[in-house]
Structures are given as structure tokens and as C-alpha cells.
Write a protein that holds these residues in place. Structure first.
Motif, PDB file in Angstrom:
ATOM      1  N   GLN A  70      68.062 -61.375 -73.361  1.00  0.00           N
ATOM      2  CA  GLN A  70      67.216 -61.103 -72.199  1.00  0.00           C
ATOM      3  C   GLN A  70      66.137 -62.169 -72.033  1.00  0.00           C
ATOM      4  N   VAL A  71      65.512 -62.585 -73.141  1.00  0.00           N
ATOM      5  CA  VAL A  71      64.465 -63.609 -73.067  1.00  0.00           C
ATOM      6  C   VAL A  71      65.044 -64.929 -72.579  1.00  0.00           C
ATOM      7  N   LEU A  72      66.215 -65.298 -73.083  1.00  0.00           N
ATOM      8  CA  LEU A  72      66.859 -66.523 -72.613  1.00  0.00           C
ATOM      9  C   LEU A  72      67.153 -66.454 -71.119  1.00  0.00           C
ATOM     10  N   ARG A  73      67.596 -65.272 -70.656  1.00  0.00           N
ATOM     11  CA  ARG A  73      67.879 -65.107 -69.219  1.00  0.00           C
ATOM     12  C   ARG A  73      66.624 -65.305 -68.385  1.00  0.00           C
ATOM     13  N   VAL A  74      65.520 -64.681 -68.799  1.00  0.00           N
ATOM     14  CA  VAL A  74      64.265 -64.793 -68.044  1.00  0.00           C
ATOM     15  C   VAL A  74      63.792 -66.237 -68.003  1.00  0.00           C
ATOM     16  N   LEU A  75      63.830 -66.922 -69.151  1.00  0.00           N
ATOM     17  CA  LEU A  75      63.389 -68.318 -69.192  1.00  0.00           C
ATOM     18  C   LEU A  75      64.266 -69.193 -68.308  1.00  0.00           C
ATOM     19  N   LEU A  76      65.579 -68.986 -68.360  1.00  0.00           N
ATOM     20  CA  LEU A  76      66.493 -69.766 -67.528  1.00  0.00           C
ATOM     21  C   LEU A  76      66.198 -69.560 -66.048  1.00  0.00           C
ATOM     22  N   MET A  77      65.985 -68.312 -65.659  1.00  0.00           N
ATOM     23  CA  MET A  77      65.721 -68.029 -64.245  1.00  0.00           C
ATOM     24  C   MET A  77      64.402 -68.647 -63.786  1.00  0.00           C
ATOM     25  N   LEU A  93      65.040 -66.786 -53.746  1.00  0.00           N
ATOM     26  CA  LEU A  93      63.975 -66.418 -54.681  1.00  0.00           C
ATOM     27  C   LEU A  93      63.869 -64.905 -54.835  1.00  0.00           C
ATOM     28  N   ALA A  94      64.146 -64.175 -53.778  1.00  0.00           N
ATOM     29  CA  ALA A  94      64.004 -62.719 -53.820  1.00  0.00           C
ATOM     30  C   ALA A  94      65.031 -62.063 -54.727  1.00  0.00           C
ATOM     31  N   LEU A  95      66.185 -62.700 -54.915  1.00  0.00           N
ATOM     32  CA  LEU A  95      67.244 -62.065 -55.694  1.00  0.00           C
ATOM     33  C   LEU A  95      67.545 -62.795 -57.007  1.00  0.00           C
ATOM     34  N   VAL A  96      66.730 -63.774 -57.381  1.00  0.00           N
ATOM     35  CA  VAL A  96      66.898 -64.394 -58.698  1.00  0.00           C
ATOM     36  C   VAL A  96      66.633 -63.331 -59.750  1.00  0.00           C
ATOM     37  N   ALA A  97      67.626 -63.111 -60.618  1.00  0.00           N
ATOM     38  CA  ALA A  97      67.597 -61.965 -61.540  1.00  0.00           C
ATOM     39  C   ALA A  97      66.862 -62.291 -62.823  1.00  0.00           C
ATOM     40  N   GLY A  98      65.547 -62.367 -62.735  1.00  0.00           N
ATOM     41  CA  GLY A  98      64.767 -62.602 -63.946  1.00  0.00           C
ATOM     42  C   GLY A  98      63.359 -63.045 -63.645  1.00  0.00           C
ATOM     43  N   GLY A  99      62.398 -62.544 -64.405  1.00  0.00           N
ATOM     44  CA  GLY A  99      61.014 -62.986 -64.237  1.00  0.00           C
ATOM     45  C   GLY A  99      60.431 -62.620 -62.890  1.00  0.00           C
ATOM     46  N   ALA A 100      60.548 -61.349 -62.506  1.00  0.00           N
ATOM     47  CA  ALA A 100      60.115 -60.922 -61.169  1.00  0.00           C
ATOM     48  C   ALA A 100      58.657 -61.276 -60.902  1.00  0.00           C
ATOM     49  N   SER A 101      57.769 -60.936 -61.843  1.00  0.00           N
ATOM     50  CA  SER A 101      56.346 -61.198 -61.623  1.00  0.00           C
ATOM     51  C   SER A 101      56.065 -62.688 -61.547  1.00  0.00           C
ATOM     52  N   GLY A 102      56.751 -63.484 -62.370  1.00  0.00           N
ATOM     53  CA  GLY A 102      56.556 -64.929 -62.323  1.00  0.00           C
ATOM     54  C   GLY A 102      57.026 -65.530 -61.016  1.00  0.00           C
ATOM     55  N   ASP A 120      62.819 -65.899 -84.900  1.00  0.00           N
ATOM     56  CA  ASP A 120      63.716 -64.952 -85.569  1.00  0.00           C
ATOM     57  C   ASP A 120      64.602 -64.219 -84.571  1.00  0.00           C
ATOM     58  N   ALA A 121      64.052 -63.952 -83.358  1.00  0.00           N
ATOM     59  CA  ALA A 121      64.865 -63.273 -82.340  1.00  0.00           C
ATOM     60  C   ALA A 121      65.968 -64.194 -81.821  1.00  0.00           C
ATOM     61  N   LEU A 122      65.620 -65.454 -81.573  1.00  0.00           N
ATOM     62  CA  LEU A 122      66.619 -66.388 -81.055  1.00  0.00           C
ATOM     63  C   LEU A 122      67.699 -66.692 -82.095  1.00  0.00           C
ATOM     64  N   SER A 123      67.304 -66.670 -83.375  1.00  0.00           N
ATOM     65  CA  SER A 123      68.295 -66.927 -84.421  1.00  0.00           C
ATOM     66  C   SER A 123      69.326 -65.798 -84.508  1.00  0.00           C
ATOM     67  N   ALA A 124      69.001 -64.631 -83.938  1.00  0.00           N
ATOM     68  CA  ALA A 124      69.944 -63.505 -83.963  1.00  0.00           C
ATOM     69  C   ALA A 124      71.197 -63.795 -83.141  1.00  0.00           C
ATOM     70  N   LEU A 125      71.119 -64.780 -82.230  1.00  0.00           N
ATOM     71  CA  LEU A 125      72.283 -65.125 -81.423  1.00  0.00           C
ATOM     72  C   LEU A 125      73.349 -65.819 -82.255  1.00  0.00           C
ATOM     73  N   VAL A 173      69.124 -54.470 -81.233  1.00  0.00           N
ATOM     74  CA  VAL A 173      67.900 -54.801 -80.500  1.00  0.00           C
ATOM     75  C   VAL A 173      67.627 -56.298 -80.508  1.00  0.00           C
ATOM     76  N   THR A 174      67.746 -56.950 -81.665  1.00  0.00           N
ATOM     77  CA  THR A 174      67.409 -58.371 -81.743  1.00  0.00           C
ATOM     78  C   THR A 174      68.327 -59.211 -80.858  1.00  0.00           C
ATOM     79  N   PHE A 175      69.618 -58.912 -80.859  1.00  0.00           N
ATOM     80  CA  PHE A 175      70.569 -59.647 -80.011  1.00  0.00           C
ATOM     81  C   PHE A 175      70.244 -59.425 -78.535  1.00  0.00           C
ATOM     82  N   ILE A 176      69.976 -58.177 -78.169  1.00  0.00           N
ATOM     83  CA  ILE A 176      69.698 -57.850 -76.763  1.00  0.00           C
ATOM     84  C   ILE A 176      68.413 -58.527 -76.292  1.00  0.00           C
TER      85      ILE A 176
END
Length: 371
Positions: free
Chosen positions: A323-330, A113-122, A70-75, A316-319
Motif C-alpha cells: 500500500q505504501v509503495l502504491r501511494v508513493l508511486l501515485m 487527478l480526481a481518479l488517481v488511486a492513491g494519496g487522496a489528501s496529497g 523493515d516493512a519494505l523488506s517484507a516484500l 500485515v507487513t506485506f499489505i
């Protein structure tokens, strides 16, 4: 006694940081305590490899549960633009990382790797496996998240003139959450199966990306059965990842990172400004507000972004979907990026060695001696 000291000190630092709203408080506390104990020679020698892999897998499942249909469909029809913005953010991160890699104390791979903007803990979890220095990656990634999280309220107020909502907004509760014992069983299965599949597919960072990929498939196909990763398990995973980097510190490595921090801080600020420009472009193309565009493209602090979006009555849903797509891509692009760096470095070394007759001549006697 070293382990007891490490655990108690980490918990003692995590609790107040968590109450202050520090993002990924357990990871930051574990990193900080690990560094202090390592410098004073009171830390354990190392974190067992199986514990680090288990933490990677649990974290991969946790990130995977953020993906909801449902969140991804908001795009809607704007998903190509969102993906394009994510790719542009990745390219900006690589460029900033390449500049950081010019510093004499780190390698280009570690800088990227230090400056990839997403998924810091991963990224911290798999940095060592990918061939980078997880100590540098941990410090710079957390500095990035901290700077962005700290400056976000100021930017939102002074630049976008946003005000807090007069009514309390809350995220919609999840319709069904599996019992904790069923969730734990599913986590074990996903971590084991994902790690095996990731290794068979020769996926770099398979301990994290394999379980994450299987969890995303389960979420999107409706077979997750309300899977939820317990907060305690997430905190323990964060601690293990922070300890893994922290206990490896030495006084020499700490001095090297201190010399690196001014350059890293400057590049983080530039990256934040550049992604804010992408947010302006996204708002124009997707027809969302400037504030929505800024929050959707903010290169870090996804939980701070979500809290700010809720407080300011943003989309919120769009944001969240962006953000989730960005983290997954990174997270998926970083291991491939690391593999490319390693291959490029190997080819350059081979080319330089083959074009240098002296180096070849010197290498032959050494080979005979070693044989």
C-alpha cells in the motif's frame, strides 16, 4: 468572525466524524464546512498561500514517515511484481480519469487527478498548483475513499469469507519516538529544505513532494531519529487543505459537480473491481492468500485496509508495504502526468492554431491593437 466561524464549525464536525472512524475526518469536515459557508457567503475569501504550502509540507513529511525499511523488506523477491501491480493501477486510474474527463464540466487533467488511486489528501493539496480544479479533485477523491472504505467489510465478509481474529492483534510499537519539540524542529527543517530542493529540481508539486522525498531518505537511511508528526498538526494540515478547496466553491461549480457524481461513482466502482482482479494476480504470483492480495491492491483507504488486515490476521507487513509503495508511486507520478497533460494540450492548441489561417489572421489585428 468568518475565520472564527470556519474554525469552530470545522472542529464541531470533525470530532463526531473522527469518533465514527471516518478516514481523514478533518479534511472531509473542512471541505464540507467550507462548501456550506462559501455557498452562503459566510466563508473567508481565500486561504493564504503560505498556509497552504505549509500544510502541503507537513503532509509530505507525514506520508514520508510511513516508509520503514523493515516493512519494505517484507516484500522480499516479490517487489517487482508489487511495482508492476502499482503501475497497472496507475494506468487503470489514468484510463478512468480520461473517461471522466470527457464530461463537459471538467478538463481531462482534472479527471485524471480526481481518479488517481492513491494519496487522496496529497493530490487535493497540489491539484490547483498542477493546473487542475481542486474542488472536483477533492470531492471525487473523497468519494473514492468513502466508497472503498464502506464496501471493504462487505467484500471481505461475503467474497473472501474472512472472520475477525479471536485474539487482539496490534502493531508493534515504535522502538524510539523523538520528543515533540524535536519532531517539530525536524518538520520545519524538512519542509523548508524539501521545498527549496524541490523548486531547484523543478519538481512539480514541490511543496509536497520535496519534504516527502527528504523524509523518505531520512527514514531509509536511519537518520529520522524517531520523527513523528503530531496528530494535531496532521489534523490542522488536513483542515487547511480542505478549506482551500471548500471556500472556492460557488453555486455554479456545485451544480457542475452534482452532474458529474453519477459518472464518477460508476468509474470508482469499475476501478475497484479492476484492482480486485490485480489482487487475484498478485496472490497467485507472490504466493499470498486471496484476501491478502485484495487488501494489498485496494485502491484507497490505507488506514481501513490496515485495520481490516489486523482484524483478520492477514499478512500485515506485506499489505502495508504494498500500500505504501502504491501511494508513493501515485503521488510522484501524478505531477509528471499533469505536466504531460499540459504539454499535450499546448501542442494540440498550437497545431490547431497554425493549421487554421483564419485564426492566425484574426490573431494578428488583436496583437496590434493590444500593442
Amino acid at each position: 468572525m468568518r475565520w472564527v466561524l470556519l474554525v469552530l464549525a470545522t472542529v464541531g464536525v470533525t470530532v463526531p466524524l473522527d469518533r465514527l472512524g471516518v478516514p481523514s475526518a478533518a479534511l472531509f469536515a473542512a471541505l464540507l464546512v467550507g462548501i456550506v459557508l462559501a455557498i452562503t457567503r459566510l466563508a473567508p475569501a481565500r486561504i493564504p498561500r503560505f498556509a497552504g504550502l505549509a500544510a502541503q509540507g507537513a503532509l509530505g513529511v507525514y506520508i514520508g514517515t510511513m516508509v520503514h525499511p523493515d516493512a519494505l523488506s517484507a516484500l522480499g523477491p516479490h517487489w517487482p511484481v508489487v511495482v508492476g501491480v502499482g503501475v497497472a493501477t496507475l494506468l487503470l486510474s489514468i484510463g478512468a480519469g480520461a473517461l471522466l474527463g470527457l464530461h463537459r464540466d471538467i478538463s481531462p487533467l482534472t479527471g485524471a487527478l480526481a481518479l488517481v488511486a492513491g494519496g487522496a489528501s496529497g493530490l487535493v493539496a497540489i491539484a490547483r498548483e498542477l493546473g487542475g480544479d481542486d474542488r472536483v479533485v477533492a470531492v471525487v477523491q473523497y468519494l473514492r475513499v468513502a466508497v472503498i472504505t464502506a464496501t471493504m467489510p462487505v467484500v471481505v465478509t461475503l467474497v473472501y469469507h474472512a472472520e475477525r481474529s479471536s485474539h487482539a492483534a496490534a502493531a508493534a510499537p515504535q522502538s524510539h519516538v523523538a520528543p515533540w519539540y524535536l519532531s517539530l524542529l525536524m518538520i520545519v527543517v524538512l519542509v523548508f529544505a524539501g521545498s527549496v530542493v524541490g523548486r531547484l529540481a523543478r519538481l512539480p508539486g514541490s511543496g509536497l513532494l520535496g519534504p516527502m522525498a527528504l523524509t523518505i531518505i531520512a527514514e531509509l537511511s536511519g537518520w529520522s531519529f524517531g520523527l513523528a508528526v503530531p496528530a494535531l498538526l496532521v489534523s490542522v494540515s488536513y483542515m487547511l487543505i480542505g478549506w482551500q478547496a471548500g471556500v472556492a466553491f460557488t453555486r455554479e461549480s456545485l451544480r457542475a459537480i452534482q452532474r458529474l457524481l453519477p459518472a464518477a461513482l460508476g468509474l470508482i466502482v469499475l476501478l475497484n473491481i479492476a484492482t480486485a482482479g490485480l489482487g487475484v494476480a498478485l496472490s497467485k504470483i507472490a504466493g499470498v492468500s486471496m484476501l491478502d492480495g485484495y487488501l494489498a491492491t485496494s485502491p484507497g483507504g490505507i488506514y481501513a485496509v490496515l485495520a481490516t488486515a489486523v482484524e483478520t490476521d492477514s499478512n500485515v507487513t506485506f499489505i502495508v508495504a504494498t500500500q505504501v509503495l502504491r501511494v508513493l508511486l501515485m503521488l510522484f507520478a501524478a505531477p509528471l502526468l499533469a505536466r504531460g497533460f499540459v504539454r499535450l494540450t499546448y501542442r494540440r492548441a498550437s497545431t490547431e492554431a497554425s493549421s487554421d489561417p483564419t485564426a492566425v489572421a484574426d490573431a494578428r489585428p488583436a496583437a496590434r491593437t493590444s500593442s
